[in-house]
Design a protein around this motif. Structure first.
Motif, short mmCIF file in Angstrom:
data_model
loop_
_atom_site.label_atom_id
_atom_site.label_comp_id
_atom_site.label_asym_id
_atom_site.label_seq_id
_atom_site.Cartn_x
_atom_site.Cartn_y
_atom_site.Cartn_z
N GLY A 42 0.84 -1.19 0.00
CA GLY A 42 0.00 0.00 0.00
C GLY A 42 0.88 1.25 0.00
O GLY A 42 1.88 1.30 0.69
N GLY A 43 0.50 2.24 -0.82
CA GLY A 43 1.29 3.45 -0.94
C GLY A 43 2.32 3.38 -2.06
O GLY A 43 2.91 4.39 -2.43
N PHE A 44 2.55 2.19 -2.59
CA PHE A 44 3.53 1.99 -3.67
C PHE A 44 2.93 1.11 -4.76
O PHE A 44 3.56 0.19 -5.27
CB PHE A 44 4.80 1.32 -3.11
CG PHE A 44 5.53 2.16 -2.12
CD1 PHE A 44 6.53 3.03 -2.54
CD2 PHE A 44 5.21 2.09 -0.77
CE1 PHE A 44 7.21 3.81 -1.61
CE2 PHE A 44 5.88 2.87 0.15
CZ PHE A 44 6.88 3.72 -0.26
N CYS A 45 1.71 1.42 -5.12
CA CYS A 45 0.93 0.61 -6.06
C CYS A 45 0.80 1.35 -7.38
O CYS A 45 0.93 2.57 -7.44
CB CYS A 45 -0.45 0.38 -5.44
SG CYS A 45 -1.54 -0.65 -6.42
N GLY A 46 0.52 0.60 -8.43
CA GLY A 46 0.18 1.23 -9.69
C GLY A 46 -1.13 1.98 -9.53
O GLY A 46 -2.00 1.60 -8.76
N SER A 47 -1.27 3.07 -10.23
CA SER A 47 -2.49 3.87 -10.14
C SER A 47 -3.61 3.23 -10.96
O SER A 47 -3.38 2.27 -11.70
CB SER A 47 -2.20 5.29 -10.61
OG SER A 47 -1.76 5.27 -11.95
#
Length: 171
Positions: A97-102
């Protein structure tokens, strides 16, 4: 060299509707299997070029403690290539979470003999740390697949991915 892989599909179908699953079952008539063990994987970047601790091999090792961590910048991508065509029905991934693809992440394919990637399907990823699944609208025969993270939920454009699996069957 094939990568070892284990798959737990019991929790990974959360975004695949039951009617779509039935359609896939009726269309394919074969059991879905993990296809990543026979694929060659490439990634856009690795944080600090530290491939030993943060490299692509961690996408398939089955450990919740390891991950692929991209370097900063957009876009980032993960590409898989098979020696022989496969039929893909769904893709499963888990991110930090926080480093995911948009939500504007695309699954792309490259036709045999071509170097041009074409958008196959939009994947509305959520910024969560749980397993996310994409059931393709139609089972697709391909030999090259790429997940293109056009943007990231991280301010610096990094992606942290713990798990990647591609389900379908061999052609």
């Amino acid at each position: 060299m094939p990568l070892s892989h284990s798959t737990d599909t019991t929790s990974s179908t959360q975004h695949c509707g039951e009617s779509q699953k039935l359609l896939h079952q009726n269309t394919i008539k074969m059991a879905e299997e993990s296809l990543v063990a026979e694929a060659e994987c490439r990634v856009s970047s690795v944080l600090g070029r530290n491939t030993r601790e943060l490299g692509k091999q961690h996408l398939f090792d089955g450990s919740p403690e390891t991950c692929w961590n991209s370097d900063q910048g957009s876009p980032q991508w993960v590409a898989l290539k098979w020696d022989n065509p496969v039929t893909v029905t769904s893709i499963i991934a888990q991110f930090q979470g926080g480093f995911c693809g948009s939500p504007d992440t695309y699954v792309e394919i490259c036709q045999e003999g071509s170097s041009k990637w074409e958008e196959l399907e939009l994947w509305h990823l959520e910024d969560v740390g749980t397993v996310q699944s994409l059931c393709l609208q139609q089972p697709t025969v391909l030999s090259k697949l790429r997940i293109n993270f056009k943007n990231s939920t991280d301010f610096y454009g990094r992606i942290i991915m713990y798990k990647l699996d591609v389900l379908g069957h061999k052609v």
